[in-house]
Write an enzyme that holds these catalytic residues in place. Structure first.
Site, PDB file in Angstrom:
ATOM      1  N   CYS A 110      64.695  95.455  86.181  1.00 23.43           N
ATOM      2  CA  CYS A 110      65.301  96.788  86.152  1.00 23.43           C
ATOM      3  C   CYS A 110      66.205  96.823  87.366  1.00 23.43           C
ATOM      4  CB  CYS A 110      64.259  97.901  86.222  1.00 23.43           C
ATOM      5  SG  CYS A 110      65.063  99.530  86.293  1.00 23.43           S
ATOM      6  N   CYS A 113      65.920 100.423  89.243  1.00 25.79           N
ATOM      7  CA  CYS A 113      64.698 100.809  89.973  1.00 25.79           C
ATOM      8  C   CYS A 113      63.565  99.859  89.610  1.00 25.79           C
ATOM      9  CB  CYS A 113      64.347 102.264  89.727  1.00 25.79           C
ATOM     10  SG  CYS A 113      64.470 102.816  88.022  1.00 25.79           S
ATOM     11  N   SER A 114      62.640 100.270  88.780  1.00 27.31           N
ATOM     12  CA  SER A 114      61.483  99.412  88.516  1.00 27.31           C
ATOM     13  C   SER A 114      60.895  99.677  87.132  1.00 27.31           C
ATOM     14  CB  SER A 114      60.421  99.640  89.579  1.00 27.31           C
ATOM     15  OG  SER A 114      60.056 101.010  89.596  1.00 27.31           O
ATOM     16  N   CYS A 115      61.738 100.056  86.156  1.00 24.85           N
ATOM     17  CA  CYS A 115      61.247 100.364  84.815  1.00 24.85           C
ATOM     18  C   CYS A 115      60.517  99.149  84.242  1.00 24.85           C
ATOM     19  CB  CYS A 115      62.395 100.785  83.913  1.00 24.85           C
ATOM     20  SG  CYS A 115      63.203 102.277  84.539  1.00 24.85           S
TER      21      CYS A 115
HETATM   22 FE    FE Z   1      63.771 101.381  86.619  1.00 29.65          FE
END
Ligand code: FE
Length: 208
Positions: A110, A113-115
């Site tokens: 991602c 961010c950190s999906c």
């Molecule tokens: Fe994310």
């Protein structure tokens, strides 16, 4: 004085340096202000500590390896296939399964961010959220893979999937050789978390 550095440093030093302490401090404030319910938080923590984790994704992959009809259904509509195994939840509302083949290795990041597909893999590892992984996975995927100990054959291309708030990806790694006739429990034990992110491969059949 508009900007007193000595004062700033002093303020910063009052913050606990240990992330666990910072979390505890935040939690105390949120609870005391009535913004979070400690009982509800317990349920969420228990869910992600004990119930939700990569073993769920591994079960899905093992079933796909063992059952071609399920594999086809998973490629077609991952969420429907997840439902068949009773897997659903936040951050997993729209999952797309991408299957590795001898021609293509898939890898997930991602960049924003950190999906991450929580219901299948649990909470993302620290490196997945790091600036370095997010930037380098798209720029130099083979180099990043090498750092994870993965060297792909020259003829296998790498396809990098950028997760978003809407779409989460699950890599379906290739079934290891020598696992013909294995049941799903045995197959699932070969499926690592990283192999479902694409930064790793499943354990080989002859691993101890
Ligand atoms: Fe994310």
């Amino acid at each position: 004085m508009p900007h007193d550095h000595a004062h700033d440093d002093h303020a910063h030093s009052l913050l606990p340096s240990d992330p666990a302490l910072r979390v505890k401090a935040l939690e105390t404030i949120l609870v005391s202000k009535g913004l979070v319910d400690p009982a509800a938080m317990e349920v969420i923590l228990d869910t992600y500590e004990r119930k939700v984790g990569p073993h769920l994704g591994a079960a899905l992959v093992a079933r796909a390896w063992a059952d071609p009809a399920f594999a086809a259904a998973l490629s077609d509509n991952a969420n429907a296939a997840m439902q068949a195994l009773g897997i659903s939840g936040r951050q997993g509302e729209h999952v797309v399964a991408v299957e590795n083949t001898p021609a293509t290795h898939n890898m997930v990041v991602c960049t924003l961010c950190s999906c991450y597909p929580w219901p299948l893999l649990g909470i993302p590892p620290g490196w997945y959220k790091s600036d370095a992984y997010r930037a380098r996975a798209v720029r130099e995927p083979r180099k990043v893979l090498a750092e994870f100990g993965v060297t792909l054959p020259a003829g296998q291309s790498v396809r990098v999937w950028d997760s978003t708030a809407e779409v989460r990806y699950l890599v379906i790694p290739m079934r290891p050789e020598g696992t013909e006739g294995w049941d799903q429990t045995r197959l699932a034990a070969l499926v690592t978390r990283d192999s479902m992110i694409g930064t790793g491969l499943p354990h080989p059949a002859d691993a101890p």
